[in-house]
Design an enzyme around this catalytic site. Structure first.
Site, PDB file in Angstrom:
ATOM      1  N   LYS A  40       0.967  -1.485   0.305  1.00  0.00           N
ATOM      2  CA  LYS A  40      -0.140  -0.044   0.251  1.00  0.00           C
ATOM      3  C   LYS A  40       1.267   1.379  -0.173  1.00  0.00           C
ATOM      4  O   LYS A  40       2.146   1.144   0.483  1.00  0.00           O
ATOM      5  CB  LYS A  40      -0.574  -0.448   1.396  1.00  0.00           C
ATOM      6  N   ARG A 138     -11.248  -0.097  14.042  1.00  0.00           N
ATOM      7  CA  ARG A 138     -10.848   0.614  12.612  1.00  0.00           C
ATOM      8  C   ARG A 138     -11.959  -0.136  11.185  1.00  0.00           C
ATOM      9  O   ARG A 138     -12.905  -0.417  12.348  1.00  0.00           O
ATOM     10  CB  ARG A 138      -9.147   0.150  12.218  1.00  0.00           C
ATOM     11  N   TYR A 259      14.181  30.679  11.460  1.00  0.00           N
ATOM     12  CA  TYR A 259      13.253  31.143  11.753  1.00  0.00           C
ATOM     13  C   TYR A 259      13.104  31.599  12.997  1.00  0.00           C
ATOM     14  O   TYR A 259      13.207  30.399  14.000  1.00  0.00           O
ATOM     15  CB  TYR A 259      12.102  30.324  10.981  1.00  0.00           C
ATOM     16  N   MET A 312      10.617  25.009   4.364  1.00  0.00           N
ATOM     17  CA  MET A 312      10.185  24.860   3.801  1.00  0.00           C
ATOM     18  C   MET A 312      11.499  23.758   2.662  1.00  0.00           C
ATOM     19  O   MET A 312      11.154  23.164   2.506  1.00  0.00           O
ATOM     20  CB  MET A 312       9.144  25.835   2.932  1.00  0.00           C
TER      21      MET A 312
HETATM   22  C1  LIG Z   1      -0.272  -2.143   6.431  1.00  0.00           C
HETATM   23  C2  LIG Z   1      -1.402  -3.259   7.310  1.00  0.00           C
HETATM   24  C3  LIG Z   1      -0.357  -4.559   7.397  1.00  0.00           C
HETATM   25  C4  LIG Z   1       1.836  -4.478   7.321  1.00  0.00           C
HETATM   26  O1  LIG Z   1       2.206  -4.074   8.135  1.00  0.00           O
HETATM   27  P1  LIG Z   1       3.405  -3.842   9.192  1.00  0.00           P
HETATM   28  O2  LIG Z   1       3.090  -3.176  10.594  1.00  0.00           O
HETATM   29  O3  LIG Z   1       3.810  -2.606   8.308  1.00  0.00           O
HETATM   30  O4  LIG Z   1       3.965  -5.180   8.174  1.00  0.00           O
HETATM   31  C5  LIG Z   1      -0.812  -5.776   7.610  1.00  0.00           C
HETATM   32  N1  LIG Z   1      -1.874  -6.075   7.800  1.00  0.00           N
HETATM   33  C6  LIG Z   1      -2.772  -4.809   7.860  1.00  0.00           C
HETATM   34  C7  LIG Z   1      -4.857  -5.196   7.631  1.00  0.00           C
HETATM   35  C8  LIG Z   1      -2.453  -3.404   7.428  1.00  0.00           C
HETATM   36  O5  LIG Z   1      -3.383  -2.154   7.047  1.00  0.00           O
END
Ligand SMILES: *Cc1c(COP(=O)(O)O)cnc(C)c1O
Length: 377
Positions: A40, A138, A259, A312
């Site tokens: 992802k 979630r 800054y 920036m």
């Molecule tokens: C992102 C994610 C993972 C991978 O998790 P890592 O900690 O990066 O290994 C696995 N399962 C779900 C549902 C996730 O959202």
């Protein structure tokens, strides 16, 4: 995006052989369980196409992305992979999932009903997984919906490809939440005998075989990040990043830097101004203000602290104690052998995941140690 360069200089290099070694090391740990790959967010910021093809070449066949759009992009890179969509089924897009052979990880009664209706209408089951929420709060079916889901499915001939859940505290191996979630997960699995199950992210894979089930879902460890907070990181580093020095100046004790004039020099200091800032994802929380330690970069193998606020596009570093001759145009190591992703994360008070997915900005990405047969275009 792969081999282009900039006039400014500097860049990011991604070691694809290190990704291969990391995935294979996890595949060894996971034993009998299938080792998937989570790609992802553009493969944690490292580039979906090159990374996913590298993983396929290493032996991965099951891939997880967040959004259906990421799934479509991944399908274009890997025509034969099995692809799960972690966001679930976006309403009224079932046909698009099927057209690209993407499997939603169904997470609610509404999604399940929509998917089953879609399958009924086309006269053919389309594969999907089910996500149960064992306490993360979630996405996922509520625990109390499990029997209803089971009843709904028993009235169809639809068999999910997989039952999954996600752990909230896997990065802290002794946390009781993990055992509690695992217990609830086993209760769910009793309702769906013979359906493959998946629970473990990187940290849970490293913690115990009890969490492996039929498929594991590593992300961060494949990309060289630290999965378990309290342990040293066994994975090979994957990413390196260098940025150029724009200017060097001798500043005097008592002067301030940056800054807000918040950092006052306690000695005569040789400053190097480097061409990276928060617009590149170089976290402003890495600023070095007053006695408070900020982040560090490395030059000629020596660490150099960040001084004053990160702006920036530019950051000041203290090179007074750096050995050797340093001049404008020289490259400073922001990530690499002397500064790991987790060093930066700790200094910025965040996690390696956020560093990987954020710190890239204007710098070109180059792939190194490209495995034979992997096309990175
Ligand atoms: C992102 C994610 C993972 C991978 O998790 P890592 O900690 O990066 O290994 C696995 N399962 C779900 C549902 C996730 O959202």
């Amino acid at each position: 995006m792969t081999t282009n360069s900039t006039l400014l200089g500097g860049g990011i290099s991604v070691d694809l052989d290190a990704i291969t070694r990391n995935w294979k090391a996890i595949d060894t740990i996971s034993g009998q369980a299938l080792t998937a790959a989570v790609v992802k967010a553009d493969a944690y910021g490292l580039g979906l196409r090159a990374v996913s093809r590298t993983l396929y070449q290493a032996g991965a066949r099951f891939f997880f992305v967040a959004t259906p759009d990421e799934g479509v992009a991944l399908r274009a890179a890997l025509p034969r992979a099995h692809i799960f969509i972690l966001d679930g089924l976006v309403p009224r897009t079932a046909r698009d999932y099927a057209a690209h052979n993407l499997m939603p990880v169904l997470a609610s009664m509404g999604q399940l009903t929509e998917w089953l209706d879609f399958c009924l209408n086309r006269g053919e089951a389309a594969p999907a997984a089910l996500h149960f929420d064992t306490g993360f709060n979630r996405v996922g079916f509520r625990m109390k919906e499990a029997e209803l889901v089971q009843r709904e499915l028993s009235q169809t001939r639809f068999e999910p490809q997989m039952i999954m859940s996600h752990l909230a505290c896997a990065d802290q191996p002794s946390h009781e939440m993990t055992r509690k979630q695992n217990g609830l997960f086993q209760g769910i699995l009793n309702l769906f005998p013979d359906i493959p199950a998946s629970l473990a992210n990187s940290a849970a894979i490293m913690t115990s075989k009890d969490y492996h089930y039929q498929m594991v879902r590593p992300g961060i460890a494949v990309y060289g990040g630290r999965a378990i907070n309290s342990r040293s990181n066994p994975m090979a580093p994957v990413i390196a990043m260098d940025v150029p020095i724009l200017q060097i100046k001798e500043a005097r004790i008592g002067e301030t830097v940056g800054y807000g004039a918040l950092h006052r020099l306690r000695r005569d200091t040789r400053l190097a101004i480097v061409g990276i800032g928060y617009a590149d994802g170089f976290f402003r929380s890495l600023s070095g203000i007053g006695g408070q330690m900020g982040g560090k970069v490395a030059i000629n193998g020596a660490l150099a602290p960040i001084l004053g606020r990160i702006s920036m596009d530019m950051t000041a570093i203290d090179i007074t104690d750096v050995p050797g001759f340093v001049q404008p145009g020289d490259l400073v190591e922001v990530l690499g052998p002397n500064v790991t992703v987790d060093d930066v994360a700790d200094a910025a008070r965040t996690i390696g995941y956020e560093i990987l997915t954020t710190l890239n900005g204007r710098f070109p990405r180059r792939y190194v140690n490209v495995p034979n047969g992997v096309s990175i275009d």
